[in-house]
Scaffold this motif. Structure first.
Motif, mmCIF file in Angstrom:
data_model
loop_
_atom_site.group_PDB
_atom_site.id
_atom_site.type_symbol
_atom_site.label_atom_id
_atom_site.label_comp_id
_atom_site.label_asym_id
_atom_site.label_seq_id
_atom_site.Cartn_x
_atom_site.Cartn_y
_atom_site.Cartn_z
ATOM 1 N N ARG A 115 0.797 -1.216 0.000
ATOM 2 C CA ARG A 115 0.000 0.000 0.000
ATOM 3 C C ARG A 115 0.842 1.286 0.000
ATOM 4 N N PRO A 116 1.795 1.381 -0.894
ATOM 5 C CA PRO A 116 2.594 2.606 -0.946
ATOM 6 C C PRO A 116 1.780 3.766 -1.506
ATOM 7 N N GLN A 117 2.033 4.950 -0.998
ATOM 8 C CA GLN A 117 1.420 6.176 -1.506
ATOM 9 C C GLN A 117 2.539 7.124 -1.906
ATOM 10 N N GLY A 118 2.784 7.226 -3.212
ATOM 11 C CA GLY A 118 3.854 8.076 -3.700
ATOM 12 C C GLY A 118 5.076 7.283 -4.101
ATOM 13 N N PHE A 119 5.957 7.936 -4.859
ATOM 14 C CA PHE A 119 7.112 7.246 -5.436
ATOM 15 C C PHE A 119 8.069 6.724 -4.379
ATOM 16 N N TRP A 120 8.346 7.507 -3.342
ATOM 17 C CA TRP A 120 9.342 7.065 -2.366
ATOM 18 C C TRP A 120 8.844 5.889 -1.542
ATOM 19 N N ALA A 121 7.548 5.759 -1.377
ATOM 20 C CA ALA A 121 7.013 4.553 -0.748
ATOM 21 C C ALA A 121 7.173 3.342 -1.674
ATOM 22 N N GLU A 122 7.075 3.576 -2.989
ATOM 23 C CA GLU A 122 7.346 2.490 -3.946
ATOM 24 C C GLU A 122 8.803 2.035 -3.830
ATOM 25 N N VAL A 123 9.706 2.994 -3.647
ATOM 26 C CA VAL A 123 11.114 2.637 -3.479
ATOM 27 C C VAL A 123 11.312 1.815 -2.209
ATOM 28 N N GLU A 124 10.614 2.212 -1.146
ATOM 29 C CA GLU A 124 10.732 1.425 0.086
ATOM 30 C C GLU A 124 10.190 0.013 -0.108
ATOM 31 N N CYS A 125 9.126 -0.131 -0.902
ATOM 32 C CA CYS A 125 8.597 -1.470 -1.191
ATOM 33 C C CYS A 125 9.662 -2.354 -1.838
ATOM 34 N N VAL A 126 10.372 -1.836 -2.830
ATOM 35 C CA VAL A 126 11.361 -2.679 -3.514
ATOM 36 C C VAL A 126 12.611 -2.882 -2.658
ATOM 37 N N PHE A 127 12.880 -1.990 -1.718
ATOM 38 C CA PHE A 127 13.918 -2.263 -0.728
ATOM 39 C C PHE A 127 13.503 -3.444 0.149
ATOM 40 N N LEU A 128 12.273 -3.385 0.690
ATOM 41 C CA LEU A 128 11.819 -4.385 1.648
ATOM 42 C C LEU A 128 11.562 -5.743 1.008
ATOM 43 N N ASN A 129 10.960 -5.750 -0.176
ATOM 44 C CA ASN A 129 10.423 -6.983 -0.733
ATOM 45 C C ASN A 129 11.447 -7.755 -1.558
ATOM 46 N N SER A 130 11.602 -7.354 -2.801
ATOM 47 C CA SER A 130 12.421 -8.156 -3.709
ATOM 48 C C SER A 130 13.913 -7.958 -3.494
ATOM 49 N N GLN A 131 14.307 -7.088 -2.559
ATOM 50 C CA GLN A 131 15.713 -6.968 -2.199
ATOM 51 C C GLN A 131 15.971 -7.624 -0.840
ATOM 52 N N GLN A 132 15.490 -7.006 0.233
ATOM 53 C CA GLN A 132 15.848 -7.488 1.565
ATOM 54 C C GLN A 132 15.173 -8.812 1.916
ATOM 55 N N ALA A 133 13.871 -8.938 1.666
ATOM 56 C CA ALA A 133 13.199 -10.206 1.965
ATOM 57 C C ALA A 133 13.762 -11.331 1.106
ATOM 58 N N ARG A 134 13.999 -11.024 -0.149
ATOM 59 C CA ARG A 134 14.547 -12.049 -1.055
ATOM 60 C C ARG A 134 15.882 -12.590 -0.536
ATOM 61 N N TRP A 135 16.781 -11.706 -0.135
ATOM 62 C CA TRP A 135 18.084 -12.166 0.345
ATOM 63 C C TRP A 135 17.968 -12.865 1.696
ATOM 64 N N GLN A 136 17.021 -12.430 2.533
ATOM 65 C CA GLN A 136 16.858 -13.100 3.822
ATOM 66 C C GLN A 136 16.367 -14.531 3.631
ATOM 67 N N TYR A 137 15.423 -14.732 2.734
ATOM 68 C CA TYR A 137 14.926 -16.095 2.484
ATOM 69 C C TYR A 137 15.959 -16.937 1.750
ATOM 70 N N ALA A 138 16.719 -16.325 0.862
ATOM 71 C CA ALA A 138 17.788 -17.059 0.186
ATOM 72 C C ALA A 138 18.829 -17.515 1.197
ATOM 73 N N GLY A 139 19.163 -16.638 2.153
ATOM 74 C CA GLY A 139 20.120 -17.009 3.184
ATOM 75 C C GLY A 139 19.615 -18.137 4.060
ATOM 76 N N GLU A 140 18.343 -18.069 4.452
ATOM 77 C CA GLU A 140 17.785 -19.127 5.289
ATOM 78 C C GLU A 140 17.792 -20.464 4.564
ATOM 79 N N SER A 141 17.557 -20.437 3.269
ATOM 80 C CA SER A 141 17.475 -21.687 2.515
ATOM 81 C C SER A 141 18.816 -22.408 2.425
ATOM 82 N N VAL A 142 19.928 -21.687 2.668
ATOM 83 C CA VAL A 142 21.248 -22.327 2.654
ATOM 84 C C VAL A 142 21.841 -22.398 4.066
ATOM 85 N N GLY A 143 20.980 -22.260 5.083
ATOM 86 C CA GLY A 143 21.425 -22.428 6.457
ATOM 87 C C GLY A 143 21.950 -21.187 7.137
ATOM 88 N N LEU A 144 21.710 -20.011 6.541
ATOM 89 C CA LEU A 144 22.188 -18.756 7.132
ATOM 90 C C LEU A 144 21.006 -17.891 7.558
#
Length: 381
Positions: free
Chosen positions: A166-195
């Motif tokens: 539910r981002p409102q405005g461009f900078w909220a869209e930027v925060e979405c891609v920070f949180l989702n396909s960047q940070q969450a993606r790497w966190q789940y990738a790390g967990e999947s290899v034991g980290l």
């Protein structure tokens, strides 16, 4: 030399693609219901709260509507005159059958204001299973089911990274891609290899286990409670596991300054608590492989535009595909938001190596490698 640069660029693109594949395999789409639990033990949910946020009324309502036989809600505030107390009381009136309490007080056990706020709730929790949940988490009705389903025989903690929505405005869209396909993606990738490492937004603990090893005060060993939790769980020979699909954090409006402040604060926390893992973050995003590939193209006397387009496509198309497949936020602004994010990332990384004061939900804090301290203010979420 151009071959070395080309191999380095290709390697970074390949690592990026592997991380997306690992996260894709590990995570389920956002709408996937939690598995039916084999047991439904009573649960205490401790929610540190401070101030009114964009979606406070909705996130409170969701906390009162969870589909679980027995659970209690414990809201923790540092000051009785905080306006969020009125919102909590009004939500409780709408759900009179739900067991809840509001605890007021500021226990200074650490430099972490959220941990200070949670202590009274942890001590008051009546059940063996305790969830520490940030007040801005949008809990689905099967919130507890998802957390319980993530618990395994070797688990010491189950948690969820925040999923921006539910981002409102461009900078909220930027925060979405920070949180989702960047940070969450790497966190789940790390967990999947034991980290696997903890994320403080939603944390499911078995209270007797943590109490036997210092209780919530043990998480004061680091400035960030999730870093302390990760180190404690690993020291016990256990693992941090993640829910199969992250829980939403609705964002609303964001400014560029707010985004920069959050990302630089988190970067500095990562640098202080896990410097060896933080250092390679400079290699993430499109900028490093793009510069290496363009350097190789210049040396090889190859046209730059096709090379730049190929690198961008190799990085961004799989990331967009991951977000779309998992039901995350995707819009016409997602691609430009990813580009802005990746331009910001080297600056955020550099800022992470610097000391100094930050603002954490109205609390002035100093973060240093040697020590961190709460300079003043009151504890919040």
């Amino acid at each position: 030399m151009e071959l070395v640069l080309a191999i380095a660029a290709s390697s970074l693109v390949l690592v990026n693609l592997v991380s997306i594949c690992l996260a894709w395999r590990r995570m389920t789409p956002r709408s996937t219901p939690a598995p039916l639990p084999s047991a439904t033990p009573a649960v205490s949910i401790v929610v540190p709260a401070r101030g009114i946020e964009n979606f406070t009324a909705e996130t409170l309502d969701c906390a009162f509507r969870l589909d679980w036989p027995v659970y209690e809600l414990i809201f923790c505030v540092a000051r009785g005159d905080d306006p969020v107390v009125g919102e909590i009381r009004r939500a409780a009136e709408r759900y009179p059958s739900r067991e809840m309490k509001v605890l007021v007080g500021d226990d200074r056990i650490s430099a972490n204001p959220k941990l200070n706020n949670c202590l009274k709730g942890w001590n008051a929790a009546r059940h063996d299973w305790v969830v520490l949940a940030d007040s801005n988490v949008l809990m689905p009705t099967d919130y507890i089911q998802h957390l319980m389903a993530g618990w395994r025989r070797d688990s010491g903690l189950v948690c969820s990274t925040p999923l921006g929505s539910r981002p409102q405005g461009f900078w909220a869209e930027v925060e979405c891609v920070f949180l989702n396909s960047q940070q969450a993606r790497w966190q789940y990738a790390g967990e999947s290899v034991g980290l696997g490492f903890a994320q403080g937004k939603s944390m499911l603990w078995h209270k007797p286990m943590l109490d036997a090893h210092g209780g919530l005060q043990a998480l004061a060993a680091e400035i960030a409670e999730d870093a302390a939790a990760t180190k404690l769980v690993n020291s016990l020979g256990l693992k941090v596991h993640l829910v199969s699909s992250p829980f939403e954090q609705p964002l609303g409006h964001r400014t560029a300054q707010e985004l920069w402040s959050r990302q630089s604060r988190w970067a500095r926390l990562r640098r202080v608590t896990f410097p060896l893992f933080f250092a390679p973050e400079i290699l993430l995003g499109v900028v490093p492989p793009m510069l290496l590939a363009l350097g190789a193209a210049v040396l090889a006397d190859v046209a730059l535009a096709p090379v730049a387009l190929a690198v961008a496509a190799a990085v961004y198309l799989p990331e967009l595909a991951l977000a779309a497949a998992k039901g995350w936020r995707v819009s016409l602004l997602s691609l430009p938001a990813m580009m802005v994010r990746d331009v910001m990332m080297p600056a955020v990384w550099l800022r992470g190596w610097l000391n100094g004061a930050i603002d954490w939900r109205g609390n002035s804090m100093t973060i240093r490698a040697e020590a961190s301290e709460l300079n003043g203010g009151v504890s919040g979420a």
